[in-house]
Scaffold this motif. Structure first.
Motif, PDB file in Angstrom:
ATOM      1  N   GLY A  96       0.791  -1.237   0.000  1.00 15.52           N
ATOM      2  CA  GLY A  96       0.000   0.000   0.000  1.00 15.52           C
ATOM      3  C   GLY A  96       0.818   1.279   0.000  1.00 15.52           C
ATOM      4  N   ASN A  97       2.128   1.161  -0.177  1.00 12.69           N
ATOM      5  CA  ASN A  97       2.961   2.367  -0.116  1.00 12.69           C
ATOM      6  C   ASN A  97       4.005   2.326  -1.228  1.00 12.69           C
ATOM      7  N   ILE A  98       4.806   3.386  -1.340  1.00 11.66           N
ATOM      8  CA  ILE A  98       5.923   3.328  -2.285  1.00 11.66           C
ATOM      9  C   ILE A  98       6.973   2.370  -1.711  1.00 11.66           C
ATOM     10  N   SER A  99       7.929   1.940  -2.539  1.00 12.71           N
ATOM     11  CA  SER A  99       8.908   0.961  -2.046  1.00 12.71           C
ATOM     12  C   SER A  99       9.781   1.584  -0.947  1.00 12.71           C
ATOM     13  N   GLY A 100      10.275   0.742  -0.063  1.00  9.60           N
ATOM     14  CA  GLY A 100      11.100   1.214   1.048  1.00  9.60           C
ATOM     15  C   GLY A 100      12.344   1.944   0.563  1.00  9.60           C
ATOM     16  N   GLN A 101      12.929   1.423  -0.522  1.00 12.71           N
ATOM     17  CA  GLN A 101      14.146   2.036  -1.058  1.00 12.71           C
ATOM     18  C   GLN A 101      13.870   3.484  -1.517  1.00 12.71           C
ATOM     19  N   LEU A 102      12.706   3.660  -2.137  1.00 15.48           N
ATOM     20  CA  LEU A 102      12.369   5.014  -2.605  1.00 15.48           C
ATOM     21  C   LEU A 102      12.032   5.918  -1.417  1.00 15.48           C
ATOM     22  N   GLN A 103      11.345   5.348  -0.439  1.00 13.89           N
ATOM     23  CA  GLN A 103      10.998   6.138   0.751  1.00 13.89           C
ATOM     24  C   GLN A 103      12.277   6.668   1.423  1.00 13.89           C
ATOM     25  N   SER A 104      13.276   5.783   1.574  1.00 12.43           N
ATOM     26  CA  SER A 104      14.545   6.199   2.200  1.00 12.43           C
ATOM     27  C   SER A 104      15.228   7.270   1.352  1.00 12.43           C
ATOM     28  N   PHE A 105      15.171   7.075   0.036  1.00 15.34           N
ATOM     29  CA  PHE A 105      15.761   8.067  -0.869  1.00 15.34           C
ATOM     30  C   PHE A 105      15.081   9.430  -0.693  1.00 15.34           C
ATOM     31  N   LEU A 106      13.757   9.419  -0.618  1.00 17.05           N
ATOM     32  CA  LEU A 106      13.022  10.690  -0.517  1.00 17.05           C
ATOM     33  C   LEU A 106      13.314  11.412   0.802  1.00 17.05           C
ATOM     34  N   GLU A 107      13.511  10.635   1.868  1.00 19.34           N
ATOM     35  CA  GLU A 107      13.885  11.291   3.140  1.00 19.34           C
ATOM     36  C   GLU A 107      15.163  12.089   2.941  1.00 19.34           C
TER      37      GLU A 107
END
Ligand SMILES: Cc1cc2nc3c(=O)[nH]c(=O)nc-3n(C[C@H](O)[C@H](O)[C@H](O)COP(=O)(O)O)c2cc1C
Length: 217
Positions: A96-107
């Motif tokens: 239900g969310n964007i991938s963890g790798q992308l989430q970490s990148f966006l932070e």
């Protein structure tokens, strides 16, 4: 002009990556008179973490003010992206969310540019154009029904605040495996998935191309 596609899928030639490439093709077509450099950045090739809350990017007078200070594989990439004219993000939906790798990148991308002032203003050196392509198993109706859009909106909110309002597209009911008969899958019909892939995915590719055409106006 530099336009980057950020691939948040571990797969380099499946749904997300294919649509990102189409979007870059669209960009190239739309700005053909100008010099344009495009590149896909595959996040899963890189070793990095999310934000470590060191606050070096917010330290007054510090050498990293407004920049991420962590020296890992993202350091040079973030430097490069700070001068981009356009960023196109792509992610498969994971739980239900964007991938963890992308989430970490966006932070790492977002936090140095977000100022802790009364307006939470942006100190991004460039207000580059942005777009987001989501790919997922669920159908468009299901996506809306189960509330995915409110999750996606959170990322889009920060893109708009820090850079520019993103163009958005969804590719639903994606084809997940090369051969469904080799995997335990009871909740999807391979026939329906194959049909959708044949009919809808080419249309999604056209939509991604159009998104690229419209990115730089
Ligand atoms: C770990 C994992 C979790 C997933 N979770 C969801 C989900 O919550 N909702 C959904 O619609 N699809 C989910 N999917 C399916 C992917 O989002 C979908 O197949 C996507 O198009 C894959 O993109 P890719 O082909 O670029 O890798 C999941 C896939 C994986 C591997």
């Amino acid at each position: 002009m530099k336009i980057y596609a950020i691939n948040g899928s571990p797969r380099k030639n499946k749904n997300t990556a294919t649509l990102l490439q189409k979007a870059l093709d669209g960009v190239k077509q739309s700005v053909k008179d100008q010099e344009v450099e495009t590149e896909i950045i595959n996040l899963y090739d890189l070793k990095y973490t999310g934000c470590k809350s060191c606050f070096a990017c917010k330290r007054l007078g510090g050498s990293s003010y407004g920049k991420c200070a962590i020296r890992d594989d993202l350091y040079e990439i973030l430097e490069k992206l700070s001068q981009a004219d356009g960023l196109i993000f792509g992610s498969p939906v994971y739980f239900g969310n964007i991938s963890g790798q992308l989430q970490s990148f966006l932070e790492r991308l977002f936090f140095p540019y977000l100022v802790y002032d009364s307006n939470y203003s942006s100190i991004s050196p460039k207000r580059m154009q942005t777009a987001f392509i989501y790919t997922m198993n669920v159908t468009e109706e299901k996506m809306k029904e189960i509330g995915y859009l409110s999750t996606f909106n959170k990322v889009e909110f920060y893109l708009e605040r820090l850079f520019a309002k993103p163009l958005v597209m969804y590719s639903n009911d994606t084809y997940q495996f090369d051969d469904y008969s080799k995997y335990k899958v009871e909740c999807f019909s391979e026939e329906e998935k194959a049909e959708h892939r044949k009919i809808q995915f080419p249309l999604d590719c056209e939509k991604a191309f159009e998104l690229g055409v419209n990115l730089i106006k």
